[in-house]
Every structure is written in C-alpha cells, then in structure tokens.
Scaffold this motif. Sequence first.
Motif, PDB file in Angstrom:
ATOM      1  N   ALA A   1      60.389  76.437  38.191  1.00  0.00           N
ATOM      2  CA  ALA A   1      59.799  76.035  36.840  1.00  0.00           C
ATOM      3  C   ALA A   1      58.142  75.947  37.179  1.00  0.00           C
ATOM      4  O   ALA A   1      57.438  76.622  36.677  1.00  0.00           O
ATOM      5  CB  ALA A   1      59.960  74.703  36.070  1.00  0.00           C
ATOM      6  N   PHE A   2      57.761  75.321  38.242  1.00  0.00           N
ATOM      7  CA  PHE A   2      56.378  75.279  38.716  1.00  0.00           C
ATOM      8  C   PHE A   2      55.813  76.543  38.941  1.00  0.00           C
ATOM      9  O   PHE A   2      54.701  76.923  38.575  1.00  0.00           O
ATOM     10  CB  PHE A   2      56.230  74.086  39.817  1.00  0.00           C
ATOM     11  N   LEU A   3      56.582  77.247  39.688  1.00  0.00           N
ATOM     12  CA  LEU A   3      56.062  78.627  40.016  1.00  0.00           C
ATOM     13  C   LEU A   3      55.973  79.749  38.881  1.00  0.00           C
ATOM     14  O   LEU A   3      54.959  80.127  38.843  1.00  0.00           O
ATOM     15  CB  LEU A   3      57.238  79.417  41.040  1.00  0.00           C
TER      16      LEU A   3
ATOM     17  N   VAL B   1      46.202  75.934  28.664  1.00  0.00           N
ATOM     18  CA  VAL B   1      47.634  75.328  28.500  1.00  0.00           C
ATOM     19  C   VAL B   1      48.325  75.150  29.697  1.00  0.00           C
ATOM     20  O   VAL B   1      48.992  74.433  30.230  1.00  0.00           O
ATOM     21  CB  VAL B   1      48.108  76.069  27.423  1.00  0.00           C
ATOM     22  N   ASN B   2      48.354  76.380  30.493  1.00  0.00           N
ATOM     23  CA  ASN B   2      49.079  76.478  31.663  1.00  0.00           C
ATOM     24  C   ASN B   2      48.346  75.412  32.847  1.00  0.00           C
ATOM     25  O   ASN B   2      49.119  75.057  33.730  1.00  0.00           O
ATOM     26  CB  ASN B   2      48.889  77.823  32.496  1.00  0.00           C
TER      27      ASN B   2
ATOM     28  N   VAL C   1      58.057  65.523  31.855  1.00  0.00           N
ATOM     29  CA  VAL C   1      56.911  66.372  32.306  1.00  0.00           C
ATOM     30  C   VAL C   1      57.625  67.891  31.799  1.00  0.00           C
ATOM     31  O   VAL C   1      56.789  68.544  30.883  1.00  0.00           O
ATOM     32  CB  VAL C   1      56.968  66.735  33.708  1.00  0.00           C
ATOM     33  N   LEU C   2      58.901  68.289  31.847  1.00  0.00           N
ATOM     34  CA  LEU C   2      59.314  69.478  31.418  1.00  0.00           C
ATOM     35  C   LEU C   2      59.302  69.457  29.952  1.00  0.00           C
ATOM     36  O   LEU C   2      58.900  70.492  29.334  1.00  0.00           O
ATOM     37  CB  LEU C   2      60.659  69.561  31.794  1.00  0.00           C
ATOM     38  N   LYS C   3      59.556  68.326  29.096  1.00  0.00           N
ATOM     39  CA  LYS C   3      59.563  68.336  27.833  1.00  0.00           C
ATOM     40  C   LYS C   3      58.109  68.718  27.241  1.00  0.00           C
ATOM     41  O   LYS C   3      57.889  69.635  26.246  1.00  0.00           O
ATOM     42  CB  LYS C   3      59.809  67.268  27.154  1.00  0.00           C
ATOM     43  N   ILE C   4      57.096  67.948  27.855  1.00  0.00           N
ATOM     44  CA  ILE C   4      55.752  68.223  27.397  1.00  0.00           C
ATOM     45  C   ILE C   4      55.234  69.552  27.410  1.00  0.00           C
ATOM     46  O   ILE C   4      54.660  70.310  26.829  1.00  0.00           O
ATOM     47  CB  ILE C   4      54.882  67.053  28.172  1.00  0.00           C
ATOM     48  N   SER C   5      55.688  70.199  28.667  1.00  0.00           N
ATOM     49  CA  SER C   5      55.130  71.608  29.225  1.00  0.00           C
ATOM     50  C   SER C   5      55.975  72.560  28.229  1.00  0.00           C
ATOM     51  O   SER C   5      55.456  73.527  27.775  1.00  0.00           O
ATOM     52  CB  SER C   5      55.690  71.781  30.496  1.00  0.00           C
ATOM     53  N   LEU C   6      57.245  72.216  27.980  1.00  0.00           N
ATOM     54  CA  LEU C   6      58.016  73.210  27.194  1.00  0.00           C
ATOM     55  C   LEU C   6      57.127  73.199  25.613  1.00  0.00           C
ATOM     56  O   LEU C   6      57.195  74.594  25.049  1.00  0.00           O
ATOM     57  CB  LEU C   6      59.383  72.717  26.975  1.00  0.00           C
TER      58      LEU C   6
ATOM     59  N   ALA D   1      58.786  79.454  29.422  1.00  0.00           N
ATOM     60  CA  ALA D   1      59.437  78.422  28.454  1.00  0.00           C
ATOM     61  C   ALA D   1      60.882  78.480  28.867  1.00  0.00           C
ATOM     62  O   ALA D   1      61.462  77.634  28.717  1.00  0.00           O
ATOM     63  CB  ALA D   1      58.819  78.878  27.229  1.00  0.00           C
ATOM     64  N   LEU D   2      61.434  79.600  29.222  1.00  0.00           N
ATOM     65  CA  LEU D   2      63.082  79.890  29.307  1.00  0.00           C
ATOM     66  C   LEU D   2      63.426  79.239  30.769  1.00  0.00           C
ATOM     67  O   LEU D   2      64.225  78.365  30.728  1.00  0.00           O
ATOM     68  CB  LEU D   2      63.297  81.245  29.583  1.00  0.00           C
ATOM     69  N   SER D   3      62.458  79.274  31.610  1.00  0.00           N
ATOM     70  CA  SER D   3      62.597  78.396  32.999  1.00  0.00           C
ATOM     71  C   SER D   3      62.683  76.945  32.834  1.00  0.00           C
ATOM     72  O   SER D   3      63.563  75.982  32.966  1.00  0.00           O
ATOM     73  CB  SER D   3      61.536  79.002  33.791  1.00  0.00           C
ATOM     74  N   LEU D   4      61.786  76.451  31.926  1.00  0.00           N
ATOM     75  CA  LEU D   4      61.628  75.053  31.459  1.00  0.00           C
ATOM     76  C   LEU D   4      62.841  74.544  30.706  1.00  0.00           C
ATOM     77  O   LEU D   4      63.407  73.594  31.179  1.00  0.00           O
ATOM     78  CB  LEU D   4      60.398  74.915  30.639  1.00  0.00           C
ATOM     79  N   VAL D   5      63.370  75.351  29.895  1.00  0.00           N
ATOM     80  CA  VAL D   5      64.413  75.098  29.195  1.00  0.00           C
ATOM     81  C   VAL D   5      65.633  74.943  30.102  1.00  0.00           C
ATOM     82  O   VAL D   5      66.429  73.859  29.996  1.00  0.00           O
ATOM     83  CB  VAL D   5      64.890  76.134  27.915  1.00  0.00           C
ATOM     84  N   PHE D   6      65.993  75.852  31.010  1.00  0.00           N
ATOM     85  CA  PHE D   6      67.178  75.793  31.968  1.00  0.00           C
ATOM     86  C   PHE D   6      66.861  74.677  32.828  1.00  0.00           C
ATOM     87  O   PHE D   6      67.841  74.015  33.100  1.00  0.00           O
ATOM     88  CB  PHE D   6      66.960  77.145  32.986  1.00  0.00           C
TER      89      PHE D   6
END
Length: 311
Positions: A175-177, A153-154, A39-44, A77-82
């Motif tokens: 990340a969801f927040l 997108v969001n 999920v994080l990869k797709i969202s990023l 995006a940064l939070s998704l990376v972290f």
Amino acid sequence: MQEYLAHEPLFQKTKHYEHTHNHSAEHNHTDPRFMDKRVLKISLIMTSAMIIIQFIYSLLSNSLALLSDTLHMFWDALSLVFSLLAILAIQKWQNHQKTFGYFRLEILVAFVNALTIIASAIFIIYEGIAKLFNPQSIDAQTMIIVAFIGFLVNAFCAFLMFKGANLDNINIKSAFLHLMSDLFGSVCVIIGGIFVYFSGIVYIDTILAIILSFLLIRYAFKLLKQSVNILLESSPVDISKVKATLLEDEEVLEVKDLHITQITHRMLVATMHIVVKDFNDFEKLAQRLSKKLLEEFEIGHLTIQPQRSLT
C-alpha cells in the motif's frame, strides 16, 4: 514447549512471544495492525476524495500525465481497501479449518497490489505511445494546480504511513508503494506541466508518464517476487544456517526433512526430523532448540519429530 508454538506473528522483537487466546488482536495494542488500520482508514478517505477531483480536471485539462496519476491514485485507493480488508479479516474472522488464521491474506493482497501496479503502468505506456503519434493540446495551468493538490494529499498519506504504520509488513509495504508511486507521479506531472506551460511542448507530459510507468513496473516486480516467494513457501531464512545452528547442540546427530515457511511478516513456521542421542532428554532438547531458533531466526512455531540413533 507450548510457549514456542506461536500461532500469530511476533509483535515484539526483543521479547518472547506471549500466547494470548483470551484477547483478540483488535484490542491488542502491541499488534502493529492496530495502528496500521487507523492509518489506512485516514489515507483511504483522503485518497478517494482526491480521485474524484483529479479525474474531473484531468479530462478538462486533457493531460495524459494527470490522467495517469489519477489512475495511479485509483489503484492506491483500491490497494488501501484490500490492505484494510486483510487486517479486518485477521482480526474478526475465525475458522477452525484455518489453523493459522487469515494472516496469509496479507500476502495475497500484496500480490494483487503488485499486479495492479504493473497492469496500470502497461496501460499508461500504451496510452502514452498513442499520444506521441497523436498529440493534443494541454491546459498546463489547471494540470499544475490539480497535480499540486494531489501531491499534498499523497505526501500527507505517505508521511502518515511512514511514521505510524508497520512498513516491514508486506501488506502495508504494498500500500505504501502505491502511495509513493503516486506521489512521484504527482511530482512528474507538476514538472511536466511547468515545462509545457513555458515551452508549449506537449510531448514532455507524455514522456514523463511513460518514464514513471517503467519505474513503477520495476518496483512492482520486486514486490511481486517477494509475495510469490512467500506464497510458494520458500524459506525466508538460510536453510543451511538453521541446520548448522541445530547441529551445534551435542544431542543432535542429524537434521532431516527440514521445512521452513513464512505465513506472514514475522510469522515463521518450521518442521523437521532430528536424530537424537537420548530420547529421555528430548523435551528439554526441544525447548532448547525452540528457544534458539526463536532468538536467532524469529521462528515462532517449531514442530520436531525425534528419531533414535541406530549407532
């Protein structure tokens, strides 16, 4: 006793944790992180593409609300990376000095994400106040179109995370927040753009950006408080209730030096000294107490030091 020494989070709430050293978390589909990573990869990927588009058009339309929304998306995006890096570290890295692995990285990521939300919100408030004293014209039509694309997108990424990710995990929750704050920001930009388009009042754009920022700070402080409590090793469960539960066993006379800490989501560790009636039955007593605390408080790792009663 060994089955209650869980060095990883409890994956199944209704089943006892099974300790498996021969399989990595990468291939353990019972671990929610397997789906979280996808999920994080797709969202990023989707968020990063939208950042470029939205940043360009925020400059072209001269919209502070759109620019602030772009900044939110950058922190998203940064939070998704972290969050993604934290999961990869947990699954890939091994260090015998890290006796509980790298699970605490999830809490550090949540802490950092909360700080970035607060920092970006303060910056937007500062810029908003400056614009109130020096208003500029806004291309409302462009602002609305780009904000709507950002909203889609969001909305997709937030829905994907809501349905597929483990939101009980503070790392994923942070990340969801970020995504939800940016989703709400896109809504504010769209509404503001409509008002500016029909009324020509550019202050609406700025006021909405400031209101959004204060809302972000409120939610970010809640996340910050939760992550700080874990980092300070505050007990996630009521200490007095745990003591009362332990003392329900007739073999336990007293509970001393009780410490309960949380490594990450559903990974609780407890240590204690207990005064017992009979040393000979201590192994059975320890198994009973371990099972009870596991079932009632989800404490998966329990270390007990027995003490002989002096009476």
